[in-house]
Design a protein around this motif. Structure first.
Motif, short mmCIF file in Angstrom:
data_model
loop_
_atom_site.label_atom_id
_atom_site.label_comp_id
_atom_site.label_asym_id
_atom_site.label_seq_id
_atom_site.Cartn_x
_atom_site.Cartn_y
_atom_site.Cartn_z
N PRO A 56 0.85 -1.20 0.00
CA PRO A 56 0.00 0.00 0.00
C PRO A 56 0.88 1.24 0.00
CG PRO A 56 -0.60 -1.51 1.78
CD PRO A 56 0.66 -2.03 1.19
N ARG A 57 0.31 2.38 -0.45
CA ARG A 57 1.15 3.59 -0.47
C ARG A 57 1.45 4.03 0.97
NH1 ARG A 57 -3.86 6.43 -1.29
NH2 ARG A 57 -3.97 6.03 -3.52
N GLU A 58 2.56 4.76 1.12
CA GLU A 58 2.99 5.18 2.47
C GLU A 58 1.92 6.07 3.10
OE1 GLU A 58 5.72 4.26 3.97
OE2 GLU A 58 6.77 3.32 2.30
N VAL A 59 1.65 5.85 4.39
CA VAL A 59 0.82 6.79 5.13
C VAL A 59 1.67 8.07 5.30
CG1 VAL A 59 -0.20 7.22 7.41
CG2 VAL A 59 -0.42 4.96 6.35
N PRO A 60 1.10 9.28 5.08
CA PRO A 60 1.93 10.48 5.21
C PRO A 60 2.56 10.58 6.60
CG PRO A 60 -0.21 11.01 4.25
CD PRO A 60 -0.27 9.57 4.68
N ALA A 113 9.49 7.47 8.13
CA ALA A 113 9.33 6.50 7.03
C ALA A 113 10.62 5.70 6.87
CB ALA A 113 8.98 7.24 5.74
N MET A 114 11.77 6.39 7.00
CA MET A 114 13.05 5.68 6.85
C MET A 114 13.28 4.73 8.02
SD MET A 114 15.40 8.67 5.22
CE MET A 114 16.90 7.76 5.34
N ALA A 115 12.96 5.18 9.23
CA ALA A 115 13.13 4.31 10.41
C ALA A 115 12.26 3.06 10.27
CB ALA A 115 12.78 5.08 11.68
N ALA A 116 11.02 3.25 9.78
CA ALA A 116 10.12 2.10 9.61
C ALA A 116 10.72 1.11 8.61
CB ALA A 116 8.75 2.57 9.12
N ALA A 140 5.68 1.82 17.50
CA ALA A 140 5.41 2.80 16.44
C ALA A 140 4.00 2.59 15.88
CB ALA A 140 6.45 2.67 15.33
N ALA A 141 3.61 1.30 15.70
CA ALA A 141 2.27 1.02 15.16
C ALA A 141 1.20 1.56 16.11
CB ALA A 141 2.09 -0.49 14.95
N ASP A 148 -4.07 5.53 9.54
CA ASP A 148 -4.54 4.21 9.12
C ASP A 148 -3.48 3.10 9.20
OD1 ASP A 148 -7.14 4.22 8.60
OD2 ASP A 148 -6.99 4.34 6.41
N THR A 149 -2.28 3.41 9.69
CA THR A 149 -1.19 2.44 9.61
C THR A 149 -1.56 1.08 10.23
OG1 THR A 149 0.36 4.27 9.78
CG2 THR A 149 1.27 2.07 10.13
#
Ligand code: HEM
Ligand code: HEM
Length: 219
Positions: free
Chosen positions: A75-79, A85-88, A161-162, A172-173
């Motif tokens: 799925p596209r990245e959640v903003p 985003a890099m840490a994830a 993080a989630a 929505d993650t």
């Protein structure tokens, strides 16, 4: 419920593999910690065999998961900020590496100890070393043990993080990986228009705060 992922959510295939593997890995970890200190007995041997079989199942499911992800899409990245985003991404890669390292180091440890290996008593797996090898056994044991504690750290960061996305950011993650939570996450969206409206539109004049200047006239 589509099997494949789309731009907005993970499909049933990716979600099932994620949660089944998460449960098996956490289960194998708990059993692993518990079994090591048990006194020698037939029961201990059975628990070891269960631990190894569950660990090997994780390895098989990992192969399936990687194959599945080649046919699936993300799925596209959640903003979110770039650093998050890099840490994830880094933590996800680390989790994949550890999902490979733990079963393989366990298998290597078992082989280098000279023990046979079966999957739930149904069939035998080959030795990775062709016999006992004390030096390799020690290395494999270190990899298995330290790999596990690294997994615990990565998992705390990952699950933390989630939960932060769900509870603090209210995005929505987590919901797109665990749709059971959807109703709860949908609530803020349904009140968003009112929250976005100007205060005058939602606070009736009678309830508006009193004019502070009239309430507290200057002496
Ligand atoms: C996801 C997979 C796995 C996880 C999370 C895991 C986790 C663990 C943990 C936490 C321990 C206790 C470490 C310690 O405190 O000494 C352990 C021990 C052990 N594991 Fe695993 N393991 C996995 C897979 C496997 C596999 C596939 C095998 C063998 C084929 C295996 C064989 C062993 C053995 C023989 C021990 C006992 C080591 C000892 O007696 O000191 N493990 N494992
Ligand atoms: C041993 C346990 C776990 C492992 C090994 C694991 C591993 C992973 C990996 C590798 C991904 C990335 C999937 C991909 O991009 O292909 C992922 C995604 C995800 N995991 Fe886990 N996970 C575990 C447990 C958990 C737990 C306990 C939670 C929640 C509390 C969680 C929540 C999520 C979420 C929400 C995603 C999707 C992230 C996104 O959409 O970008 N995971 N997990």
């Amino acid at each position: 419920m589509p099997l494949k992922s789309d731009a907005n959510r993970w499909g049933v295939g990716a979600r099932t593999l994620h949660w089944v593997m998460a449960l098996l890995i956490i289960g194998a970890g708990i059993v692993g910690l518990y079994m090591s200190d048990l006194p020698n007995s037939p029961q201990k041997i059975r628990i070891y065999a269960l631990h190894k079989s569950v660990g090997l199942t994780v390895l098989a499911l990992l192969l399936l998961r990687v194959t599945w992800s080649l046919a699936d899409r993300r799925p596209r990245e959640v903003p979110m900020p770039l650093w998050q985003a890099m840490a994830a991404r880094v933590v996800h890669l680390l989790l994949y590496a550890l999902m490979l390292l733990l079963p393989l180091s366990g298998w290597l440890y078992n082989s280098a100890s000279g023990y046979p290996l079966q999957w739930f008593g149904l069939f035998n797996l080959p030795s990775l070393t062709g016999g006992a090898d004390p030096a390799l056994r020690a290395v494999a044991h270190e990899l298995h043990e330290y790999g596990f504690w690294l997994l615990v750290i990565a998992l705390v960061a990952h699950a933390g993080a989630a939960l932060k996305h769900h509870i603090v950011d209210r995005d929505d993650t987590l919901v797109r990986m665990l749709p059971l939570l959807r109703r709860r996450a949908a609530a803020p969206t349904s009140v968003a228009p009112a929250a976005a409206a100007p205060a005058s539109a939602i606070v009736p004049p009678a309830a508006a705060p009193a004019d502070p200047v009239k309430e507290n006239p200057a002496p």
